[in-house]
Every structure is written in structure tokens, then in C-alpha cells.
Design an enzyme around this catalytic site. Structure first.
Site, mmCIF file in Angstrom:
data_model
loop_
_atom_site.group_PDB
_atom_site.id
_atom_site.type_symbol
_atom_site.label_atom_id
_atom_site.label_comp_id
_atom_site.label_asym_id
_atom_site.label_seq_id
_atom_site.Cartn_x
_atom_site.Cartn_y
_atom_site.Cartn_z
ATOM 1 N N HIS A 172 13.242 -2.281 5.363
ATOM 2 C CA HIS A 172 13.084 -3.004 4.186
ATOM 3 C C HIS A 172 14.385 -3.784 3.703
ATOM 4 O O HIS A 172 14.639 -5.040 3.610
ATOM 5 C CB HIS A 172 12.247 -2.472 3.173
ATOM 6 C CG HIS A 172 10.896 -2.214 3.398
ATOM 7 N ND1 HIS A 172 10.424 -0.825 2.866
ATOM 8 C CD2 HIS A 172 9.796 -2.832 4.114
ATOM 9 C CE1 HIS A 172 9.193 -0.718 3.182
ATOM 10 N NE2 HIS A 172 8.636 -2.085 3.915
ATOM 11 N N LYS A 190 -4.823 2.746 -3.688
ATOM 12 C CA LYS A 190 -5.407 3.356 -4.829
ATOM 13 C C LYS A 190 -4.462 4.455 -5.591
ATOM 14 O O LYS A 190 -4.166 4.747 -6.740
ATOM 15 C CB LYS A 190 -6.715 3.963 -4.650
ATOM 16 C CG LYS A 190 -7.651 2.678 -4.713
ATOM 17 C CD LYS A 190 -9.072 3.057 -5.345
ATOM 18 C CE LYS A 190 -10.094 2.166 -5.723
ATOM 19 N NZ LYS A 190 -10.378 1.249 -4.530
ATOM 20 N N ARG A 206 8.661 -5.472 13.380
ATOM 21 C CA ARG A 206 9.138 -4.278 14.306
ATOM 22 C C ARG A 206 8.748 -4.344 15.708
ATOM 23 O O ARG A 206 9.648 -3.942 16.410
ATOM 24 C CB ARG A 206 8.953 -3.186 13.585
ATOM 25 C CG ARG A 206 9.331 -2.915 12.182
ATOM 26 C CD ARG A 206 8.631 -1.804 11.396
ATOM 27 N NE ARG A 206 7.367 -2.283 11.403
ATOM 28 C CZ ARG A 206 6.405 -1.467 10.624
ATOM 29 N NH1 ARG A 206 6.837 -0.475 9.755
ATOM 30 N NH2 ARG A 206 5.341 -1.942 10.506
ATOM 31 N N SER A 249 6.935 2.848 6.110
ATOM 32 C CA SER A 249 6.679 3.800 4.790
ATOM 33 C C SER A 249 5.799 4.812 4.952
ATOM 34 O O SER A 249 5.855 6.111 4.454
ATOM 35 C CB SER A 249 6.292 3.059 3.711
ATOM 36 O OG SER A 249 6.951 1.978 3.356
#
Ligand code: PNS
Length: 161
Positions: free
Chosen positions: A18, A42, A91, A129
Site C-alpha cells: 500500500h 465486522k 499485484r 493484509s
């Protein structure tokens, strides 16, 4: 006219992939907003304020990088901010299908907004991530793949559980 770009995402956590894309965007556009989606997941590992704080700290030396949050449709946020360009990183081919769908859906919702895809440095093409969280939680090393601050915050979290 100056160009305002928006780099939207969950950033849970911010990775060096990022960071690489944001730095490229900051060189290409007059201003780039790192727009963190509210409620993407969530149960995120990092809360929204934590993610904002990390991104602001990492980019504090970059005067044309802003960190913000958004809720709802990205195109509505873009319109409110009078932004012209969505930046997304690509990517690998596997990213393409979803990114293609999002870009065309966003164009259908607002045809004045362009999506620009940027490739991160090759050393970051395999990181995400999700993988960072998994490898770290299982005790693997992720040094060099995330900013130092993210690594420190991950260690803090682990020490507290
Ligand atoms: O980091 P991510 O999860 O790949 O980012 C996805 C994101 C935040 C760019 C996407 O989910 C998004 O734009 N959400 C906002 C809601 C929206 O506009 N959905 C329609 C997209 S075509």
C-alpha cells in the site's frame, strides 16, 4: 486544474505494498487521499481510529497525502470530495477480475470518475493484509513487508492477548 486522487481500501493493516502505491500516486497526482472504508469488516484487527492513526503517522512527511475515512458508496465520497481518479493497486492477474468489475461498476455509477491501476514494486506483489495477519498470528516473520509502526502495533496487540 489540479487532480485529486483517492486510494480506497480497508488497510487492515497498511502494508508496504500500500505504501508503495500511495508514494507512486503522490508523485503522479497533485493530491492523493488514502480513504479508509468504515465497517469493511465486522471484526477488523485494527480499529478505524488505529488505521487512520497509522496511515497519518507513516505519511506525515508527505504534504500531498491525506488520510480520511468514508462510508457508503465510493463514488458518492468521490463526488463530495470533487475527486477525479480512483487509484487501485494490481499485484497479479488474480486481482484483475474483481478490480475490473469494481472499476466498471464505479464508471456506471459515475462516468466522470476514472480508475487508474498501478503496479507495486515487484517485491510486494505477493503480499496482502490478509496474509500479513495470518503469518504474524502464527509466529512467522513479516519484517520488511509492513511499515515499522505496523509491526510495533502488531507486537503490542499480541502482547496484550
Ligand atoms: O481493501 P479492499 O477491501 O480491497 O477495498 C475495497 C473497497 C473499499 C475499495 C471497496 O469495497 C469499496 O469501494 N467499497 C465501498 C462501497 C462501494 O462503493 N461499493 C461498490 C464498489 S463497485
Amino acid at each position: 486544474m489540479s487532480t485529486l486522487a483517492v486510494y480506497p481500501g480497508s488497510f487492515d493493516p497498511l502494508t508496504n505494498g500500500h505504501v508503495d502505491i500511495i508514494a507512486r500516486g503522490a508523485r503522479l497526482f497533485d493530491r492523493i487521499v488514502v480513504a479508509i472504508l468504515v465497517n469493511a469488516e465486522k471484526h477488523p484487527l485494527f480499529s478505524l481510529p488505529e488505521r487512520v492513526d497509522i496511515a497519518r503517522e507513516v505519511f506525515k512527511g508527505h504534504s500531498n497525502v491525506e488520510v480520511d475515512t468514508f462510508e457508503g458508496l465510493l463514488v458518492d465520497y468521490m463526488e463530495r470530495r470533487k475527486a477525479q481518479v480512483v487509484v487501485r493497486g494490481l499485484r497479479a492477474i488474480s486481482d484483475f477480475e474483481f478490480e475490473f468489475q469494481m472499476a466498471l461498476m464505479n464508471r456506471r455509477l459515475n462516468e466522470t470518475i476514472e480508475t487508474v491501476f498501478m503496479m507495486p514494486d515487484a517485491q510486494y506483489t505477493y503480499i496482502s493484509s490478509r496474509l500479513i495477519k495470518e503469518v504474524f498470528s502464527l509466529g512467522g516473520t513479516i519484517e520488511g513487508l509492513v511499515p515499522e509502526l505496523v509491526l510495533a502495533r502488531l507486537h503490542d496487540k499480541k502482547a496484550r492477548v
